[in-house]
Design an enzyme around this catalytic site. Sequence first.
Site, PDB file in Angstrom:
ATOM      1  N   GLU A 154      31.855  -7.593 -53.717  1.00  0.00           N
ATOM      2  CA  GLU A 154      32.740  -7.778 -52.565  1.00  0.00           C
ATOM      3  C   GLU A 154      33.998  -8.547 -52.950  1.00  0.00           C
ATOM      4  OE1 GLU A 154      31.042 -10.074 -49.379  1.00  0.00           O
ATOM      5  OE2 GLU A 154      32.661  -9.571 -48.008  1.00  0.00           O
ATOM      6  N   GLU A 160      39.405 -18.385 -50.909  1.00  0.00           N
ATOM      7  CA  GLU A 160      37.992 -18.714 -51.129  1.00  0.00           C
ATOM      8  C   GLU A 160      37.604 -18.676 -52.599  1.00  0.00           C
ATOM      9  OE1 GLU A 160      35.069 -17.028 -48.444  1.00  0.00           O
ATOM     10  OE2 GLU A 160      36.660 -16.334 -47.116  1.00  0.00           O
ATOM     11  N   ASP A 188      35.550  -5.735 -47.584  1.00  0.00           N
ATOM     12  CA  ASP A 188      35.458  -6.490 -46.331  1.00  0.00           C
ATOM     13  C   ASP A 188      36.867  -6.437 -45.747  1.00  0.00           C
ATOM     14  OD1 ASP A 188      35.780  -8.606 -44.460  1.00  0.00           O
ATOM     15  OD2 ASP A 188      34.112  -9.723 -45.329  1.00  0.00           O
ATOM     16  N   HIS A 191      39.095  -9.594 -45.628  1.00  0.00           N
ATOM     17  CA  HIS A 191      39.739  -9.973 -46.895  1.00  0.00           C
ATOM     18  C   HIS A 191      40.838  -8.976 -47.257  1.00  0.00           C
ATOM     19  CE1 HIS A 191      36.714 -13.011 -47.360  1.00  0.00           C
ATOM     20  NE2 HIS A 191      35.723 -12.140 -47.456  1.00  0.00           N
ATOM     21  N   HIS A 214      32.138  -4.540 -44.880  1.00  0.00           N
ATOM     22  CA  HIS A 214      32.086  -5.593 -43.859  1.00  0.00           C
ATOM     23  C   HIS A 214      33.217  -5.388 -42.867  1.00  0.00           C
ATOM     24  CE1 HIS A 214      29.574  -9.125 -45.666  1.00  0.00           C
ATOM     25  NE2 HIS A 214      28.856  -8.315 -44.914  1.00  0.00           N
ATOM     26  N   ARG A 220      39.087 -12.777 -37.885  1.00  0.00           N
ATOM     27  CA  ARG A 220      37.661 -12.877 -38.208  1.00  0.00           C
ATOM     28  C   ARG A 220      36.773 -13.010 -36.978  1.00  0.00           C
ATOM     29  NH1 ARG A 220      35.234 -15.119 -44.024  1.00  0.00           N
ATOM     30  NH2 ARG A 220      34.525 -13.050 -44.521  1.00  0.00           N
ATOM     31  N   GLU A 252      30.337  -8.979 -39.912  1.00  0.00           N
ATOM     32  CA  GLU A 252      30.320 -10.350 -40.434  1.00  0.00           C
ATOM     33  C   GLU A 252      31.536 -11.055 -39.842  1.00  0.00           C
ATOM     34  OE1 GLU A 252      29.993 -12.366 -44.806  1.00  0.00           O
ATOM     35  OE2 GLU A 252      31.847 -11.378 -44.236  1.00  0.00           O
TER      36      GLU A 252
HETATM   37  C1  LER Z   1      31.019 -12.868 -47.582  1.00  0.00           C
HETATM   38  O1  LER Z   1      30.616 -11.632 -47.139  1.00  0.00           O
HETATM   39  C2  LER Z   1      32.411 -13.121 -47.261  1.00  0.00           C
HETATM   40  O2  LER Z   1      33.100 -12.268 -46.766  1.00  0.00           O
HETATM   41  C3  LER Z   1      32.950 -14.423 -47.590  1.00  0.00           C
HETATM   42  O3  LER Z   1      34.242 -14.563 -47.064  1.00  0.00           O
HETATM   43  C4  LER Z   1      32.133 -15.563 -47.078  1.00  0.00           C
HETATM   44  O4  LER Z   1      32.821 -16.733 -47.343  1.00  0.00           O
HETATM   45 MN    MN Z   2      32.266 -10.346 -46.180  1.00  0.00          MN
END
Ligand code: LER
Ligand code: MN
Length: 278
Positions: A154, A160, A188, A191, A214, A220, A252
């Site tokens: 991912e 992060e 995701d 992101h 995701h 978010r 998520e």
């Molecule tokens: C985990 O799936 C994710 O997207 C991260 O941003 C969690 O911190």
């Molecule tokens: Mn994620």
Amino acid sequence: MKIALAIAPHDAQPSAFVVFRDRLEVSIEKASRMGYDAIELALAKASDADGAAIRRILDDNGMDISAVSTGRVFAEEKAWLTNPDEAESRRAVDILKGLVELAASIGAGLVNVGRARGFVHEGETREAARARFVDRIRECADHGARHGVTIVIEPVNRYEINFINSVVPDGTDVIGGVAHPNVKLMPDVFHMNIEDASIAASLEKAGELVGYVHLADSNRWAPGQGHTDFDAILASLRKIGYDRPDTFVGVEILPYPSPDEAAQQAIAYLRPLIPRAG
Ligand code: LER
Ligand code: MN
């Protein structure tokens, strides 16, 4: 496509990035009642969970499981694959292998590797971190192949982690280097909204490498609460042939305004876009 909700057991630390953090029988029953098809389970290590018991709860509620997710391996176990300390990197591999076996025992076909891939550490080159990551992820994927489990990498935004941030080019590059049939990409869209030039174009470029997705809105919160174009995302997923009965999208999202409301908002928005199969 089945819709899964991210959950963690009640004893997970509050940092676990999930919608429900509660006893699994409570969360799974509630997710089922709300109209989800599946859950995604966040675990820190295999010994925290009883695969057969989880399978029974899923079956009792007519629910599936998309994936075992491993953000807690990073946040709680402080273990990640790129760690230059050999023993620490091996500890991360061992934890992930344990979670592969646990996933298989529950009937989950996917284990995600998000932040558990680790950083490019200070004093190291990106190439050195990448070489260690590729080596370790192949070992996890060989273990996955023995257990019928695919590892999904991912991409995570730069705030992060400092390694594999975009789906294109970071994710597609690294997956090309890994070149293992049991390793796929896990976009995701939260992101991607930060890192990718175009969410739709990157999903289409990633194509058949996509193994899991995701979904969260730009802020978010639940899909529908921000400015992400989910019609375009779903059109891209259809274009690359991801809308099959055996694939999952995972919700998520931040548990705001409350876990129940967030989960309700997400399924109310997504279900009309992703009708139940059959
Ligand atoms: C985990 O799936 C994710 O997207 C991260 O941003 C969690 O911190
Ligand atoms: Mn994620």
